[in-house]
Design a protein around this motif. Structure first.
Motif, PDB file in Angstrom:
ATOM      1  N   ARG A 139       0.824  -1.213   0.000  1.00  0.00           N
ATOM      2  CA  ARG A 139       0.000   0.000   0.000  1.00  0.00           C
ATOM      3  C   ARG A 139       0.856   1.259   0.000  1.00  0.00           C
ATOM      4  N   MET A 140       1.989   1.223   0.709  1.00  0.00           N
ATOM      5  CA  MET A 140       2.866   2.386   0.739  1.00  0.00           C
ATOM      6  C   MET A 140       3.469   2.659  -0.643  1.00  0.00           C
ATOM      7  N   LEU A 141       3.921   1.609  -1.311  1.00  0.00           N
ATOM      8  CA  LEU A 141       4.489   1.771  -2.648  1.00  0.00           C
ATOM      9  C   LEU A 141       3.416   2.141  -3.664  1.00  0.00           C
ATOM     10  N   LEU A 142       2.216   1.615  -3.477  1.00  0.00           N
ATOM     11  CA  LEU A 142       1.113   1.987  -4.357  1.00  0.00           C
ATOM     12  C   LEU A 142       0.794   3.469  -4.227  1.00  0.00           C
ATOM     13  N   LEU A 143       0.841   3.981  -3.014  1.00  0.00           N
ATOM     14  CA  LEU A 143       0.616   5.417  -2.803  1.00  0.00           C
ATOM     15  C   LEU A 143       1.710   6.235  -3.475  1.00  0.00           C
ATOM     16  N   ALA A 144       2.962   5.756  -3.398  1.00  0.00           N
ATOM     17  CA  ALA A 144       4.059   6.463  -4.059  1.00  0.00           C
ATOM     18  C   ALA A 144       3.850   6.500  -5.574  1.00  0.00           C
ATOM     19  N   SER A 145       3.385   5.392  -6.135  1.00  0.00           N
ATOM     20  CA  SER A 145       3.102   5.362  -7.575  1.00  0.00           C
ATOM     21  C   SER A 145       1.996   6.341  -7.939  1.00  0.00           C
ATOM     22  N   ALA A 146       0.949   6.388  -7.118  1.00  0.00           N
ATOM     23  CA  ALA A 146      -0.160   7.304  -7.396  1.00  0.00           C
ATOM     24  C   ALA A 146       0.303   8.754  -7.361  1.00  0.00           C
ATOM     25  N   VAL A 147       1.153   9.095  -6.401  1.00  0.00           N
ATOM     26  CA  VAL A 147       1.654  10.467  -6.307  1.00  0.00           C
ATOM     27  C   VAL A 147       2.453  10.827  -7.562  1.00  0.00           C
ATOM     28  N   LEU A 148       3.323   9.922  -8.008  1.00  0.00           N
ATOM     29  CA  LEU A 148       4.116  10.196  -9.215  1.00  0.00           C
ATOM     30  C   LEU A 148       3.221  10.341 -10.444  1.00  0.00           C
TER      31      LEU A 148
ATOM     32  N   ALA B  22      10.712  10.201 -13.532  1.00  0.00           N
ATOM     33  CA  ALA B  22       9.613   9.659 -12.717  1.00  0.00           C
ATOM     34  C   ALA B  22       8.855   8.586 -13.479  1.00  0.00           C
ATOM     35  N   SER B  23       8.693   8.770 -14.791  1.00  0.00           N
ATOM     36  CA  SER B  23       8.003   7.754 -15.595  1.00  0.00           C
ATOM     37  C   SER B  23       8.748   6.430 -15.586  1.00  0.00           C
ATOM     38  N   LEU B  24      10.084   6.494 -15.554  1.00  0.00           N
ATOM     39  CA  LEU B  24      10.886   5.276 -15.475  1.00  0.00           C
ATOM     40  C   LEU B  24      10.871   4.678 -14.069  1.00  0.00           C
ATOM     41  N   LEU B  25      10.816   5.537 -13.053  1.00  0.00           N
ATOM     42  CA  LEU B  25      10.814   5.048 -11.673  1.00  0.00           C
ATOM     43  C   LEU B  25       9.533   4.308 -11.317  1.00  0.00           C
ATOM     44  N   LEU B  26       8.471   4.580 -12.060  1.00  0.00           N
ATOM     45  CA  LEU B  26       7.215   3.893 -11.763  1.00  0.00           C
ATOM     46  C   LEU B  26       7.340   2.377 -11.891  1.00  0.00           C
ATOM     47  N   VAL B  27       8.183   1.911 -12.794  1.00  0.00           N
ATOM     48  CA  VAL B  27       8.308   0.463 -13.013  1.00  0.00           C
ATOM     49  C   VAL B  27       8.878  -0.242 -11.782  1.00  0.00           C
ATOM     50  N   PRO B  28      10.049   0.162 -11.232  1.00  0.00           N
ATOM     51  CA  PRO B  28      10.541  -0.542 -10.037  1.00  0.00           C
ATOM     52  C   PRO B  28       9.648  -0.357  -8.816  1.00  0.00           C
ATOM     53  N   VAL B  29       9.034   0.816  -8.676  1.00  0.00           N
ATOM     54  CA  VAL B  29       8.157   1.029  -7.517  1.00  0.00           C
ATOM     55  C   VAL B  29       6.956   0.093  -7.587  1.00  0.00           C
TER      56      VAL B  29
ATOM     57  N   VAL C  31      -8.295  -5.784  -3.303  1.00  0.00           N
ATOM     58  CA  VAL C  31      -8.455  -4.385  -3.705  1.00  0.00           C
ATOM     59  C   VAL C  31      -7.097  -3.785  -4.061  1.00  0.00           C
ATOM     60  N   VAL C  32      -6.076  -4.084  -3.257  1.00  0.00           N
ATOM     61  CA  VAL C  32      -4.730  -3.617  -3.573  1.00  0.00           C
ATOM     62  C   VAL C  32      -4.260  -4.204  -4.900  1.00  0.00           C
ATOM     63  N   ALA C  33      -4.596  -5.465  -5.154  1.00  0.00           N
ATOM     64  CA  ALA C  33      -4.207  -6.092  -6.421  1.00  0.00           C
ATOM     65  C   ALA C  33      -4.865  -5.391  -7.606  1.00  0.00           C
ATOM     66  N   TYR C  34      -6.141  -5.036  -7.477  1.00  0.00           N
ATOM     67  CA  TYR C  34      -6.806  -4.302  -8.552  1.00  0.00           C
ATOM     68  C   TYR C  34      -6.116  -2.963  -8.797  1.00  0.00           C
TER      69      TYR C  34
ATOM     70  N   PHE D 274      -2.880  -3.448 -10.593  1.00  0.00           N
ATOM     71  CA  PHE D 274      -3.073  -3.699 -12.032  1.00  0.00           C
ATOM     72  C   PHE D 274      -3.196  -2.375 -12.782  1.00  0.00           C
ATOM     73  N   ILE D 275      -3.941  -1.445 -12.196  1.00  0.00           N
ATOM     74  CA  ILE D 275      -4.065  -0.120 -12.813  1.00  0.00           C
ATOM     75  C   ILE D 275      -2.714   0.593 -12.813  1.00  0.00           C
ATOM     76  N   ALA D 276      -1.995   0.502 -11.683  1.00  0.00           N
ATOM     77  CA  ALA D 276      -0.671   1.134 -11.604  1.00  0.00           C
ATOM     78  C   ALA D 276       0.286   0.530 -12.626  1.00  0.00           C
ATOM     79  N   ALA D 277       0.177  -0.778 -12.873  1.00  0.00           N
ATOM     80  CA  ALA D 277       1.046  -1.416 -13.873  1.00  0.00           C
ATOM     81  C   ALA D 277       0.743  -0.894 -15.270  1.00  0.00           C
ATOM     82  N   CYS D 278      -0.537  -0.648 -15.561  1.00  0.00           N
ATOM     83  CA  CYS D 278      -0.883  -0.069 -16.870  1.00  0.00           C
ATOM     84  C   CYS D 278      -0.209   1.293 -17.049  1.00  0.00           C
ATOM     85  N   TYR D 279      -0.305   2.112 -16.024  1.00  0.00           N
ATOM     86  CA  TYR D 279       0.351   3.415 -16.084  1.00  0.00           C
ATOM     87  C   TYR D 279       1.877   3.265 -16.173  1.00  0.00           C
TER      88      TYR D 279
END
Length: 591
Positions: A278-287, A315-322, A345-348, A351-356
């Motif tokens: 959840r913490m890393l997902l939040l970081a992805s959302a912020v980016l 930041a666009s490249l950092l989204l992948v490792p995060v 819910v986190v998995a869903y 999945f959206i974060a992976a698309c981005y």
């Protein structure tokens, strides 16, 4: 000339002032009609009358009345009435269908339907999570539909999508701020009029049903004004995005530092947080948000500072490792404890974060213009979010159903020992699917060799059957039974006992006014010194809730204060009040 379509679509109207007035009048009429319908629904929920006694009608109807009128009002500024009607019917059908499933999944027993008709329990209301997900999905759908209507084609241009979505965001924010400001003005105006004995207005605006009318009209006014004054929306959007874009370099630097420092201290530091995904997902959302704040509609690349453009690529490249780290964290938790509603819910969301992440990384590696494929990624991902939201709110990808079945599969595969079967989770977190899983678990567990599990499941099923009757609002007769009135020779007024239990739920009232079996003492004392007795309700439970209520000139009762929580545990003080050994030391005043 069509007064329901804005001039940006059909050209400048002949009478722009009159057309705007007519459009505003129609929107106000829609808001008044919505307020009237919601008031009727509120009365039904308060008195447990039809349609609340029909669970598969009450929840869906409430959500349709809440969401569809604003959609219609907003669409009238962009679409012709026939197209607006078709769009509203489609939205209403989807909302009602998903709401029916939500009520069905949270409705513990079909036998409760009979009790509903006898008004012994309340119909289940739509879940909070479903309302929020539905609101997000409707926002995306409305933005996509309005952009397509403006461009007059099925798939609009990305600048149109950007303009329409941010216009709607700014409209909603400004309209809600206007609602809050309108409520403050009305509230303080009522207090001023109360000083000069105009009590009826104060009583009108301080009751929840009347708030519905004020909020609906204020929201409709805010949406209409911001729709007719696009310069306000554009100015707010420009300032917001400009400020947020300058946060992108800082966020990029911090995420870089995190990823570089993680190998030095070891991955255990991340896994030990227990909420790494959840913490890393939040970081992805912020980016993602900050990247879009900088990119906007793609036409501002030449005016964007170089440091922001470089930060956006990094930041666009950092989204992948995060995102990859978040997926790993979730995978480890699922391997240890299996799927739960929250993990699904986190998995869903992942999945959206992976698309981005994959789309933005590809855009960052492309040469030529600045992040050229981001528009296509955003449009496709918006459609993915919309589809995933509908599936998650339906039986297809309902996280409660999938989690319950997975926990049963783990037990059947002996991946979890009998002692570690989480029966409490199945009972409390799996909606109605827990009954099916618990019954199957009970059938597959031997009463001889697996007696602890068998007994635990049987107890869970029994408590689940009783759960529909637990903590339900009490009818007036039960409220009277919950209270012991002092002095003994007195009785509480019938008008007080007839107050619906839902009236007390919104405050800090003693539980005896809301739930069956709670005990309180009721004292008839003159607290205000006006020669008339007020009613003091003091709970006998450790929480020590209390309330002082007085009768208004209109015959209704209002709460005017409370005693401090220690009163319930102060035996000598309660006995003194009960025996009438009290005197008024100063006049009580409400503020």
């Amino acid at each position: 000339m069509n007064i329901f379509v804005s001039s940006s679509i059909v050209g400048a109207p002949r009478e722009p002032g009159a057309a705007r007035f007519r459009l505003g009048s129609v929107r106000m009429a829609i808001a008044l009609l919505q307020a009237l319908c919601l008031l009727l629904m509120y009365r039904a929920w308060s008195s447990n009358a039809w349609p609340v006694t029909t669970p598969f009608v009450a929840g869906p109807l409430t959500l349709v009345l809440f969401f569809v009128p604003p959609i219609v009002a907003s669409s009238l500024g962009q679409m012709k009435p026939p197209a607006t009607a078709v769009w509203a019917l489609l939205c209403a059908a989807v909302i009602a269908g998903l709401a029916v499933h939500d009520v069905w999944r949270d409705y513990p027993s079909l036998a409760a339907t009979a009790m509903l008709k006898k008004r012994e329990v309340l119909a289940p209301s739509p879940s909070t999570a479903m309302v929020w997900v539905m609101a997000a999905g409707l926002f995306i759908a409305q933005s996509l539909r309005m952009a397509a209507a403006t461009d007059r084609r099925g798939i609009a241009s990305y600048p149109r999508y950007f303009e329409q979505s941010w216009k709607l965001i700014c409209q909603l924010v400004l309209s809600f701020l206007f609602v809050f400001a309108a409520w403050l003005v009305v509230y303080f105006g009522a207090k001023l009029l109360e000083v000069v004995s105009v009590d009826w207005f104060a009583e009108f605006v301080t009751e929840l049903p009347e708030h519905i009318t004020i909020f609906s009209l204020a929201f409709a006014i805010g949406m209409h004004v911001t729709d007719q004054r696009p310069s306000l929306v554009k100015g707010a959007r420009t300032v917001f995005l400009m400020l947020f874009s300058w946060l992108l370099p800082l966020a990029t630097l911090m995420v870089c530092a995190f990823l570089l420092g993680l190998p030095l201290i070891g991955m255990d530091a991340l896994w030990s947080t227990q909420n790494a995904a959840r913490m890393l997902l939040l970081a992805s959302a912020v980016l993602i948000v900050l990247i879009n704040s900088a990119f906007q509609d793609g036409a501002a690349a030449e005016r964007t500072a170089k440091i922001i453009k470089v930060s956006a690529r990094i930041a666009s490249l950092l989204l992948v490792p995060v995102t990859a780290l978040a997926v790993c964290a979730l995978y480890m938790r699922v391997e240890q404890h299996g799927w739960t509603v929250r993990r699904l819910v986190v998995a869903y969301c992942l999945f959206i974060a992976a698309c981005y992440s994959l789309g933005y990384a590809r855009a960052a590696l492309q040469r030529g213009s600045w992040l050229p494929s981001i528009p296509r990624v955003n449009i496709v991902t918006a459609l993915v979010i919309l589809a995933l939201s509908i599936l998650a709110l339906s039986p297809a990808l309902d996280p409660a159903r999938l989690a319950a079945r997975h926990q049963l599969a783990r037990f059947n595969a002996r991946q979890v020992t009998i002692e570690h079967v989480d029966v409490d989770y199945l009972k409390n977190e799996s909606a109605r699917y827990d009954i099916e899983v618990l019954e199957e678990l009970q059938a597959r567990s031997s009463e001889q060799t697996e007696k602890p599990l068998h007994d635990k499941v049987a107890e869970a099923l029994t408590s689940k059957a009783r759960g529909v009757l637990t903590f339900m609002p009490t009818p007036p007769a039960d409220i009277a039974a919950n209270l012991t009135v002092w002095p003994k020779s007195t009785k509480l007024p019938e008008s007080f006992l007839q107050i619906p239990s839902r009236h007390w739920e919104k405050g800090d009232a003693p539980l005896c006014l809301v739930y069956v079996g709670e005990r309180c003492d009721a004292f008839l004392l003159d607290v205000t010194g006006d020669g008339k007795n007020e009613i003091i309700i003091v709970s006998r439970s450790p929480d020590g809730r209390s309330i002082i209520s007085r009768k208004k000139g209109t015959g209704t009762w209002e709460s005017i204060g409370t005693f401090y929580y220690g009163l319930a545990g102060c035996k000598w003080m309660r006995e003194a009040i009960r025996d009438g050994n009290t005197k008024q030391s100063h006049r009580y005043e409400t503020t």
